[in-house]
Design an enzyme around this catalytic site. Structure first.
Site, PDB file in Angstrom:
ATOM      1  CB  THR A 125     -39.414  28.047   5.774  1.00  0.00           C
ATOM      2  OG1 THR A 125     -38.032  28.351   6.012  1.00  0.00           O
ATOM      3  CG2 THR A 125     -40.290  29.021   6.551  1.00  0.00           C
ATOM      4  CG  ASP A 181     -37.358  32.091   6.920  1.00  0.00           C
ATOM      5  OD1 ASP A 181     -37.414  31.176   6.067  1.00  0.00           O
ATOM      6  OD2 ASP A 181     -37.545  33.286   6.641  1.00  0.00           O
ATOM      7  CB  ALA A 182     -34.013  26.591   7.925  1.00  0.00           C
ATOM      8  CE  LYS A 183     -36.854  31.758   2.458  1.00  0.00           C
ATOM      9  NZ  LYS A 183     -36.513  32.376   3.767  1.00  0.00           N
ATOM     10  NE  ARG A 184     -30.954  23.828   6.666  1.00  0.00           N
ATOM     11  CZ  ARG A 184     -30.510  25.027   7.020  1.00  0.00           C
ATOM     12  NH1 ARG A 184     -30.925  26.082   6.385  1.00  0.00           N
ATOM     13  NH2 ARG A 184     -29.634  25.171   8.010  1.00  0.00           N
TER      14      ARG A 184
END
Length: 277
Positions: free
Chosen positions: A121, A94-97
């Site tokens: 993510t 869950d890094a939302k890059r």
């Protein structure tokens, strides 16, 4: 991991539970602080207590990056432990890059090749060339933010366009035309359960990662009413704080297991009621 393998695991365990491994040293049991690697030790005990009840683990990378190199090393040890001992479990970074193409490629390599996560993510704000580099990896999955569970999620995501459709629907529709879109999943918050039917009309078969059940007050039954699909179940429902911090004592792993068992029991009942298993 393939979608077929993920679905097989869901049916085997009668569970579509994802457990978030968001480790805060201020919240973990104090006796673990004396161990060599408190973050990894906490994760290891949670994993050992819950692996038979969950089909996915989701470390939020911010909780590891906050502790510098030691935190990143704990993340590396955690993912290696899961991949070695429980390779059948789906893993989510869950890094939302999200960045321009060549940078996104490097992010993808970091999470898919170096750390060997099954998925990551991403934020779609920069468009196709920021997401397609993630989609290019075989049997790896890109989980794109669509309709999030946070209070400000609708500030932009819910704005209506000229066609009177909210932005989040246009984002989903557009992304399904991108190269590699068969590897797309979407983040849809449990606190937005009333929107699931419209999302399923657009993306009937893509998996949805659903945060917000538990501590954020989302309804599991509400999510499943329109979120489940007959083909592949299509849901990964995440709980983090409600499981891993259910107890702050030495019994934390046992209490986490009980909380996970409670959710798994509810999921098994729902799958049976919907005649999916």
């Amino acid at each position: 991991m393939t979608i077929k393998e993920l679905v097989r695991e869901i049916k085997k365990k009668q569970s579509f539970l994802c457990i978030g491994l968001d480790v805060d040293l201020d919240k973990i049991p104090k006796h673990l602080l004396a161990t060599e690697d408190p973050i990894f030790e906490f994760n290891k005990q949670i994993i050992e207590a819950t692996h038979h009840l969950t089909v996915a683990y989701k470390p939020n990378t911010a909780f590891y990056e906050a502790y510098g190199i030691k935190g990143w090393q704990a993340l590396d040890k955690t993912i290696n432990y899961i991949n070695h001992h429980y390779p059948e479990i789906f893993t989510i970074a869950d890094a939302k890059r999200g960045d321009i193409g060549n940078t996104s490629t490097r992010y993808a390599k970091a999470f898919f090749e170096d750390l060997n996560f099954d998925s990551v993510t991403v934020a779609p704000y920069m468009g196709s060339d920021s997401v397609e580099p993630f989609l290019a990896f075989k049997d790896k999955y890109t989980i794109m933010l669509a309709l999030t569970s946070n209070k400000g999620g609708l500030d932009f995501q819910g704005k209506n366009l000229d066609n009177n459709e909210p932005l989040y629907k246009e984002v989903i529709k557009t992304s399904l035309s991108w190269k590699g879109s068969e590897n797309l999943m979407f983040v849809v918050g449990a606190t937005k359960a009333e929107h699931f039917k419209g999302i399923r009309d657009i993306a009937p078969n893509n998996f949805l990662l659903v945060p917000g059940v538990g501590a954020q007050g989302g309804s599991l039954e509400g999510v499943c009413k329109h979120g489940l699909n007959k083909k592949n179940i299509g849901l990964l429902v995440n709980s983090s704080r409600g499981i891993i911090y259910a107890s702050h004592g030495e019994d934390f792993a046992n209490v986490a297991q009980k909380e996970a068992q409670n959710l798994q029991d509810q999921m098994a009942k729902i799958l049976t009621n919907h005649k999916i298993i």
